[in-house]
Design an enzyme around this catalytic site. Structure first.
Site, PDB file in Angstrom:
ATOM      1  N   THR A 128      36.919  34.539  45.985  1.00 45.37           N
ATOM      2  CA  THR A 128      36.857  36.004  46.068  1.00 45.37           C
ATOM      3  C   THR A 128      37.358  36.550  44.735  1.00 45.37           C
ATOM      4  O   THR A 128      37.823  35.792  43.877  1.00 45.37           O
ATOM      5  CB  THR A 128      37.772  36.542  47.185  1.00 45.37           C
ATOM      6  N   ASP A 129      37.299  37.861  44.559  1.00 39.73           N
ATOM      7  CA  ASP A 129      37.784  38.458  43.314  1.00 39.73           C
ATOM      8  C   ASP A 129      39.261  38.156  43.084  1.00 39.73           C
ATOM      9  O   ASP A 129      39.686  37.896  41.972  1.00 39.73           O
ATOM     10  CB  ASP A 129      37.573  39.976  43.333  1.00 39.73           C
ATOM     11  N   CYS A 130      40.038  38.213  44.175  1.00 37.65           N
ATOM     12  CA  CYS A 130      41.474  37.962  44.000  1.00 37.65           C
ATOM     13  C   CYS A 130      41.826  36.474  44.071  1.00 37.65           C
ATOM     14  O   CYS A 130      42.833  36.045  43.529  1.00 37.65           O
ATOM     15  CB  CYS A 130      42.274  38.767  45.018  1.00 37.65           C
ATOM     16  N   TYR A 131      40.989  35.703  44.770  1.00 42.22           N
ATOM     17  CA  TYR A 131      41.220  34.251  44.860  1.00 42.22           C
ATOM     18  C   TYR A 131      39.962  33.527  44.376  1.00 42.22           C
ATOM     19  O   TYR A 131      39.149  33.099  45.179  1.00 42.22           O
ATOM     20  CB  TYR A 131      41.510  33.843  46.306  1.00 42.22           C
ATOM     21  N   PRO A 132      39.764  33.410  43.075  1.00 43.93           N
ATOM     22  CA  PRO A 132      38.495  32.897  42.549  1.00 43.93           C
ATOM     23  C   PRO A 132      38.260  31.398  42.785  1.00 43.93           C
ATOM     24  O   PRO A 132      37.127  30.939  42.787  1.00 43.93           O
ATOM     25  CB  PRO A 132      38.586  33.186  41.048  1.00 43.93           C
TER      26      PRO A 132
END
Ligand code: SF4
Ligand code: SF4
Lengths: 502, 130
Positions: A128-132
């Site tokens: 995800t954007d916060c957990y790439p």
């Protein structure tokens, strides 16, 4: 007379509390009487060590760089729960390895961590954007984790029904190996030392009470799942810090043919505050009765062979119909005693203060069976009602013709009253035709031992019968042994996707 | 001492162990035997002093013979003293001492292997492959 918990704790702090293990209490009460026992004894320590399948642990791994929100997680190839946020997980003791099957599971991961061994973490994520980050693989020691908190939904069962097997084959169950023809009895539980058996009304055991768990100090969270103290089968949810545990009291195990489980030591100190506590802790093995159940019957309602108590079970043999049947414990009495002794030394040395429950557990709770909104499939739903049968006095040739005409490979054989007496297969007939001998009638070549099912038998049980006897069809019979239908492997294909067939 | 005997059963051949008893006059105690139509395996117990003659005789009849030095062995670091092994053993090899620790009477063991399946902790094993 009553003793306050503060007085008991004062004595614990001063190092002059009188602490005894629960197995000593019946003797003390018998010798001194209840009043004197109350004056004399401050704390009774209990202990149990056995298979506690419903166990597991929460882990927090800390964040990786770049960070990952783990969605699927494996520890030494054992899958852990991926539905918690980011780098938290829960591993269940009975979860089996994807590579080593029942020889390694969640319980082994827990034991390996506690024993100081390295465990491989593998995880995947969508990113995800916060957990790439999408994947991670790393070797971990227990000390690398932020938290490793054992939290077991159902531990320390008050007692456990004993098991026997009246069928003619060996059964592999969570109650261990059961020999055929009532060849042995297995049981589990610490009896006189069991925590809940020493406080069946749950007056001293409840939320917040300090306990021994796996060699560490932990506490009771509250009632356990499937808690049923009203029926004598109380359970507890317990927790403790895995980092303080010892492999002496946390042992992974495999019940052959059943699966992985965790053997765990749990003990609870019971403050002796009044006569009711004196009486409840004076419980003996003789006073704790359980049902001896026939595990040969694959149903929730297994038949009770008789009542047995822990003294009988622990004596090594139980008499049934005039025969001595040897018993095996699955839990360890020696280890249970070890737990109670260690707990005793902790209290004596002032390492553990006594606490009354901050929230009580109701002793009235009783477990309910599952509500099933849809009944599972029964033989009735899929059986083939077109029965082609043959009379026992018919000629083999007649049977051969019937087999040729019908779409079946199995002919149930009936007697003159129309009752099932045997079965012949295409194979039996071909054999008889290929080697013509004395046999001319169906009854000369039929198999007399017929495996049968009934209309209301669950399909899963019928499938087990087919698999176990390595056959592909069975007659479906009524109470009087009339053949009402046939159940064949082909019928089973009717079930969605053949899910019922291995 | 205990010997593990493997033999193939040829048509018309006499029962091999009976033959050895007859020829040597040594009494053989058959503790365990699995024999099907073509081959067999038997665990026999014989007096130590007759070991050589029995082995030679069995070998001359086409059997392979191995001396079993040990019965079942208990790994104390894995054992938790539960007792799951106690009631499954047909020869009462296991018992509890007065401290509820499990004890093994190794000499009674006929290596049937049942207890190894029943032990939840993989604490039982044997040195002789069989
Ligand atoms: S191998 Fe068989 S005879 Fe030997 S101890 Fe185990 S169960 Fe008993
Ligand atoms: S079953 Fe295994 S762990 Fe239990 S007492 Fe026997 S050897 Fe020990």
């Amino acid at each position: 007379m009553k003793k306050s918990i503060d007085l008991i704790n004062e004595r614990v702090r001063d190092g002059n509390a009188r602490v005894v293990t629960a197995d000593a209490m019946p003797g003390i009460v018998a010798e001194l009487g209840e009043d004197e026992a109350l004056r004399e004894v401050d704390v009774v320590t209990t202990g149990t060590f056995g298979a506690m399948c419903s166990s597991g642990a929460f882990f927090n791994f800390g964040h990786a760089e770049p960070p990952i929100r783990m969605e699927r997680i494996w520890l030494n190839d054992v899958e852990a729960y991926g539905g918690l946020a980011a780098v938290d997980t829960y591993i269940g003791a009975t979860q089996q390895s994807t590579t080593r099957e029942d020889q390694y599971g969640g319980a082994h991961v827990i034991e390996d961590f506690i024993a100081g061994k390295s465990v491989e973490l593998r995880a995947m994520s969508r990113g995800t954007d916060c957990y790439p980050r999408r994947t991670i693989t790393t070797d971990l020691l227990l000390e690398h984790l932020n938290q490793a908190i054992m939290c077991n939904p159902r531990n320390a069962y008050q007692r456990y029904n004993a098991a026997i097997n009246t069928t003619d084959r060996v059964l592999h169950t969570y109650m261990g190996m059961l020999l055929p023809n009532s060849g042995n009895i297995t049981f589990s539980g610490a009896g006189v030392l069991n925590p809940l058996s020493n406080d069946p009304k749950l007056r001293m055991i409840g939320s917040g009470v300090p306990i021994f768990i796996g060699g560490a100090q932990g506490m009771v969270v509250g009632e356990g799942t499937q808690n049923s103290p009203a029926g004598g089968f109380g359970t507890l949810m317990v927790t403790g810090n895995m980092k303080e545990m010892s492999p002496d009291f946390v042992r992974a195990a495999t019940m052959q043919g059943y699966g992985v489980t965790l053997y765990l030591g749990v003990g609870i100190p019971i403050p002796v505050i009044d006569l009711d506590v004196v009486r409840s802790t004076a419980v003996r093995d003789e006073d704790i009765a359980v049902d001896l159940l026939d595990y040969g019957i694959p149903s929730r309602n297994r038949p009770v062979i008789r009542k047995v108590n822990y003294a009988e079970l622990r004596s090594g043999a139980v008499e049934i119909n005039g025969e001595e049947i040897r018993t095996s414990s699955l839990s360890s009495y020696r280890k249970a005693k070890g737990v109670a002794e260690l707990l005793k030394s902790w209290v004596e040395q002032g390492k553990m203060a006594l606490v009354l429950p901050t929230r009580p557990i109701s002793p009235e709770t009783r477990v309910k069976p599952m509500h099933e909104s849809v009944l599972g499939p029964r033989v009735l739903d899929i059986m083939d009602k077109r029965v082609v049968s043959v009379g026992e006095t018919e000629e083999i040739r007649a049977a051969a013709q019937k087999l040729l005409k019908g779409e079946t490979n199995h002919l149930p054989v009936i007697n003159s009253n129309g009752l099932l007496v045997g079965i012949v297969t295409t194979y039996d007939i071909s054999k008889a035709v290929a080697n013509p001998g004395k046999a001319t009638l169906v009854r000369d070549i039929m198999k007399k031992k017929v495996v049968t099912t009934t209309q209301d038998e669950p399909v899963d049980i019928a499938v087990q019968k087919l698999e176990r006897h390595n056959i592909s069809a069975m007659p479906v019979v009524d109470q009087d042994m009339h053949v009402v239908a046939m159940l064949t492997a082909i019928n089973l294909g009717k079930l969605i996707g053949g899910r019922w067939l291995k | 001492m205990k010997l593990l005997v493997n033999f193939s059963k040829k048509a018309g051949q006499k029962p091999i162990i009976a033959q050895v008893v007859k020829d040597t006059g040594v009494l053989i105690n058959v503790e365990r035997a699995i024999i099907d139509s073509s081959e067999g395996e038997a665990l026999i117990d014989i007096p130590d002093e007759s070991c050589k003659i029995i082995k030679e005789k069995l070998a001359s009849l086409g059997a392979t013979v191995r001396v079993l030095e040990h019965g079942i062995i208990l790994d104390e670091t894995e054992c938790v003293d539960c007792g799951a092994c106690v009631s499954v053993c047909p020869h009462e090899v296991f018992y509890f001492d007065d401290q509820w620790a499990i004890r093994v009477r190794e000499g009674r063991c006929v290596l049937c292997g049942r207890c190894m399946d029943a032990c939840p902790h993989h604490a039982l094993y044997h040195k002789d492959e069989f």
